[in-house]
Enzyme design. Structure first.
Site, mmCIF file in Angstrom:
data_model
loop_
_atom_site.group_PDB
_atom_site.id
_atom_site.type_symbol
_atom_site.label_atom_id
_atom_site.label_comp_id
_atom_site.label_asym_id
_atom_site.label_seq_id
_atom_site.Cartn_x
_atom_site.Cartn_y
_atom_site.Cartn_z
ATOM 1 N N CYS A 2 0.858 -1.182 0.000
ATOM 2 C CA CYS A 2 0.000 0.000 0.000
ATOM 3 C C CYS A 2 0.900 1.240 0.000
ATOM 4 C CB CYS A 2 -0.937 0.104 1.190
ATOM 5 S SG CYS A 2 -2.196 -1.157 1.224
ATOM 6 N N ARG A 27 3.752 -0.481 -4.877
ATOM 7 C CA ARG A 27 3.439 -0.960 -3.525
ATOM 8 C C ARG A 27 2.061 -1.605 -3.444
ATOM 9 N NH1 ARG A 27 6.915 1.457 0.450
ATOM 10 N NH2 ARG A 27 5.419 0.790 2.000
ATOM 11 N N TRP A 74 -2.831 -2.579 -1.703
ATOM 12 C CA TRP A 74 -2.580 -4.019 -1.815
ATOM 13 C C TRP A 74 -3.476 -4.629 -0.744
ATOM 14 C CZ3 TRP A 74 -0.824 -8.055 1.294
ATOM 15 C CH2 TRP A 74 -0.457 -9.226 0.617
ATOM 16 N N ASN A 100 -1.700 2.202 5.656
ATOM 17 C CA ASN A 100 -0.835 1.104 5.196
ATOM 18 C C ASN A 100 -0.521 0.266 6.424
ATOM 19 O OD1 ASN A 100 1.186 -0.516 4.098
ATOM 20 N ND2 ASN A 100 2.762 1.047 4.373
ATOM 21 N N GLY A 101 -0.652 -1.060 6.307
ATOM 22 C CA GLY A 101 -0.375 -1.932 7.450
ATOM 23 C C GLY A 101 -1.636 -2.649 7.890
ATOM 24 N N GLU A 483 16.391 -18.987 -6.894
ATOM 25 C CA GLU A 483 16.104 -17.605 -7.315
ATOM 26 C C GLU A 483 15.551 -17.570 -8.747
ATOM 27 O OE1 GLU A 483 15.660 -14.947 -5.902
ATOM 28 O OE2 GLU A 483 15.969 -13.372 -7.385
ATOM 29 N N LYS A 487 11.933 -16.013 -9.610
ATOM 30 C CA LYS A 487 11.744 -14.922 -10.592
ATOM 31 C C LYS A 487 10.721 -15.330 -11.633
ATOM 32 C CE LYS A 487 13.026 -12.160 -9.019
ATOM 33 N NZ LYS A 487 13.872 -11.941 -7.861
ATOM 34 N N GLU A 490 7.042 -15.586 -10.182
ATOM 35 C CA GLU A 490 6.380 -14.356 -9.741
ATOM 36 C C GLU A 490 6.063 -13.414 -10.907
ATOM 37 O OE1 GLU A 490 8.520 -11.654 -7.136
ATOM 38 O OE2 GLU A 490 10.425 -12.328 -7.944
ATOM 39 N N HIS A 506 15.968 -37.810 -5.715
ATOM 40 C CA HIS A 506 15.273 -38.323 -4.522
ATOM 41 C C HIS A 506 13.790 -37.968 -4.546
ATOM 42 C CE1 HIS A 506 18.998 -39.677 -2.741
ATOM 43 N NE2 HIS A 506 19.538 -38.505 -3.025
ATOM 44 N N LYS A 605 5.677 -4.542 -3.775
ATOM 45 C CA LYS A 605 7.021 -4.469 -3.197
ATOM 46 C C LYS A 605 6.925 -4.029 -1.737
ATOM 47 C CE LYS A 605 11.554 -3.434 -4.894
ATOM 48 N NZ LYS A 605 11.880 -4.816 -5.285
HETATM 49 C C1 F6R Z 1 11.179 -11.366 -5.116
HETATM 50 C C2 F6R Z 1 11.197 -10.351 -4.083
HETATM 51 C C3 F6R Z 1 10.820 -10.748 -2.707
HETATM 52 C C4 F6R Z 1 11.670 -9.988 -1.676
HETATM 53 C C5 F6R Z 1 11.158 -10.272 -0.248
HETATM 54 C C6 F6R Z 1 12.029 -9.616 0.795
HETATM 55 O O1 F6R Z 1 11.585 -10.853 -6.339
HETATM 56 O O2 F6R Z 1 11.473 -9.214 -4.331
HETATM 57 O O3 F6R Z 1 10.910 -12.121 -2.505
HETATM 58 O O4 F6R Z 1 13.003 -10.378 -1.816
HETATM 59 O O5 F6R Z 1 9.851 -9.823 -0.121
HETATM 60 O O6 F6R Z 1 12.078 -8.245 0.602
HETATM 61 P P1 F6R Z 1 13.210 -7.345 1.243
HETATM 62 O O7 F6R Z 1 14.487 -7.724 0.618
HETATM 63 O O8 F6R Z 1 12.789 -5.944 0.920
HETATM 64 O O9 F6R Z 1 13.196 -7.625 2.718
#
Ligand code: F6R
Length: 610
Positions: A2, A27, A74, A100-101, A483, A487, A490, A506, A605
């Site tokens: 948010c 966000r 969000w 937010n929260g 990773e 990627k 997501e 396994h 994010k």
């Molecule tokens: C994936 C991604 C998330 C963040 C995770 C932690 O591309 O961005 O998995 O890595 O939410 O976020 P931070 O690093 O901001 O604590």
């Protein structure tokens, strides 16, 4: 998660809020709304969907005025809808709140308010705030008294901004565990959940700390603590540049940030490696004496940052011989881990605001452990609440999928492990010199890989209808397999799993059919023959091989359906080079499938909720 914005000044509040919301859309993008004081009356416009939908509504029904707040959501409580969109208001529509929260005790509060006759329109937790403030104000309290009472009533981690019809020139705000900044312009103040929305207009910024609140008009910023005491705002020069938040000609932030990696590495090398080869962590503030007493390290992080931590474990164990474990923050905080006083906790976070990582820091501090954080946002809560922090120097990351922050974290973990090794006298001078020389070559090697991006772009077309992907890597590149899978899923919504090559037989090998591409990370190293065995086993079951190999490779290449060559490098550095083709693969597959890489479904994010 948010984004909230606010403004008081002389400009059109509608345009200032909309520009701010556009900067914060990463966000959350389930709905958006604004509340402004228009000729002393509160006007609210909100709409389900992305900010474009709100823009269309405002074209039909514009608002005027110079004071207001805005929100991009969000969803946590209540599905994405126009009714659940912020701002939320009281019954008389005289107060508007953006939030937010999470308000954890909202259900109790809602039931109590309903029993007193308050009617709720939405399913959100936020709406209790507008009714609680309204209840206090109708009991003849001042706005200040109403806020102080609110802070004693609500629980959780949150940040809010509000406008009141009775104080039409002011924006009120408060935070208790979610980020909030105030920016100062020329006879105007701005509010935002993060710096990206303040870069364009603010010359100075004030980071609001937990349990602080206040208000601003165009003339002044007034700050208090939750006991009502005055607090002097700490204004800092705003140093970010417009280029930091602009797409710079790229179609998406994600690809811009992938391409920034070579330049970021040059900056990190300049900042961290002195001419005599010594490493500079001067901002860290954790003395060599403290580090020399460390007997165990626990790295805790989430998502992509956890993957960099998993590589960091290898570096720290190799170079310092200190037992190092990695833990998901969301697990560490609840499982009452066994940790002794000589354990160092390393928290890794791009945003510095991830709720689980922050909660694990609190857990560690409650056990009297030292916490060193590695953050990309040095003004974040995690940086502030750690005993020491290292700046990972990747610059503002806006793409929801973390890319440049990841490689910057890995490089910092490597450099930090090398720095630490000097305290423990564990690394030979020859190896140190060899690694420093190799690290200095990384920017050129990254550029070389990026120049070959069209190869991967071409492959992407072949995976438009693929349903499952597997990623395999061993040792330093097992986290890269995880990773790569993260990627891809997501951004392109293709199911993908990463495995350690040795574990594959396994159980997971049962997944292999001719429909399942398997990305095999098979650089030349000690475990190369083992990766060749993995490839052979997959081929024997008609799996499709995509290999990432060292330039000049013959064997793995001859067994692969698709093969990407990365420049030769020391095995320790291979994760950094290998992840870049995988970042590009996820981006181009997402584009080929018509997905929006900067706004992936259900994500946002900076995960500030638990
Ligand atoms: C994936 C991604 C998330 C963040 C995770 C932690 O591309 O961005 O998995 O890595 O939410 O976020 P931070 O690093 O901001 O604590």
């Amino acid at each position: 998660m948010c984004g909230i914005v606010g403004y008081a000044g002389n400009k059109s509040v509608e345009s200032v809020l909309m520009v701010g919301l556009a900067c914060l859309e990463y966000r959350g993008y389930d709905s958006a709304g604004i509340a402004v004081i228009d000729h002393d009356e509160l006007e609210i416009r909100k709409e389900k969907g992305k900010i474009k939908a709100l823009e269309a509504l405002l074209r039909e029904k514009p608002v005027r005025g110079n004071v207001g707040v805005g929100h991009t959501r969000w969803a946590t409580h209540g599905e994405p809808s126009q009714i659940n969109a912020h701002p939320h208001t009281n019954e008389k529509q005289t107060i508007a709140i953006v939030h937010n929260g999470i308000i954890e005790n909202y259900m109790q509060l809602k039931m109590k308010l309903q029993s007193l006759g308050y009617i709720f329109l939405s399913n959100t937790d936020t709406e209790v705030i507008s009714h609680l403030l309204s209840m206090e104000l109708s009991a003849k309290k001042t706005v200040k008294e109403a806020f102080l009472s609110l802070f004693k009533t609500i629980q959780g981690k949150w940040a809010i901004a509000a406008v009141f019809e009775r104080e039409p020139d002011k924006v009120y705000f408060a935070q208790d565990g979610a980020p909030l900044l105030i920016g100062k312009g020329k006879r105007e103040y701005f509010l935002a959940s993060d710096l990206s929305a303040l870069v364009r207009n603010s010359t100075e910024v004030c980071y609001i700390k937990p349990k602080q609140w206040g208000y601003f008009s165009k003339e002044e910023l007034v700050l208090f603590d939750f006991d009502g005491n005055d607090v002097v705002p700490e204004m800092k020069k705003q140093e970010a540049k417009w280029e930091d938040v602009d797409k710079g000609g790229f179609p998406h932030y994600m690809i811009k940030e992938i391409y920034e990696q070579a330049g970021i590495f040059r900056k990190i090398i300049d900042r961290r490696i002195k001419e005599n080869g010594e490493l500079d962590f001067s901002e860290m503030g954790l003395s060599k004496e403290i580090l020399s007493k460390v007997n165990r390290i626990v790295i805790q992080a989430a998502g992509t940052s956890l993957h960099s931590g998993m590589i960091g474990k290898h570096y720290l164990e190799q170079f310092t011989k200190i037992q190092t474990d990695t833990e998901m923050s969301s697990e560490f905080r609840y499982r009452n881990p066994v940790v002794e006083g000589d354990t160092l906790i390393i928290a890794i976070s791009q945003s510095g605001e991830t709720a689980d990582t922050l909660a694990s820091i609190h857990e560690a501090k409650a056990k009297f452990l030292k916490v060193l954080s590695m953050v990309n946002n040095v003004n974040s809560t995690i940086a502030r609440e750690s005993d020491a922090f290292i700046d990972t120097c990747a610059g503002m990351e806006i793409g929801v999928a973390s890319t440049k922050a990841f490689t910057a974290q890995v490089l910092h973990l490597l450099l930090f492990a090398m720095y630490f090794s000097t305290i423990k006298w564990m690394m030979s001078d020859e190896l140190r010199k060899e690694l420093i020389d190799e690290i200095k070559q990384l920017p050129t090697k990254i550029e070389y890989i990026l120049n070959k991006a069209p190869e991967i772009e071409k492959w992407a077309q072949d995976f438009i209808n693929t349903k499952d992907f597997v990623f395999l890597g061993r040792t330093y590149n097992h986290p890269i397999a995880l990773e790569g899978a993260l990627k891809l899923k997501e951004i392109s919504y293709i199911h993908a799993s990463g495995y350690a090559g040795g574990e594959f037989k396994h159980g997971p090998i049962a997944l292999i059919t001719s429909e399942v591409p398997v990305v095999c990370i098979a650089n030349k190293s000690e475990i190369y023959p083992k990766m060749i065995s993995n490839i052979q086993e997959i081929k024997a079951r008609s799996g499709k091989i995509i290999s990432i190999v060292t330039e000049g490779d013959v064997e793995a290449k001859s067994l692969s359906d698709y093969c990407f060559e990365v420049p030769a490098c020391h095995e320790f550095l291979s994760p950094i080079l290998n992840v870049i083709p995988l970042q590009l693969l996820s981006y181009y597959v997402a584009i080929a499938r018509g997905c929006t890489p900067d706004q992936p479904r259900n994500l946002a994010k900076s995960v500030t909720v638990e």
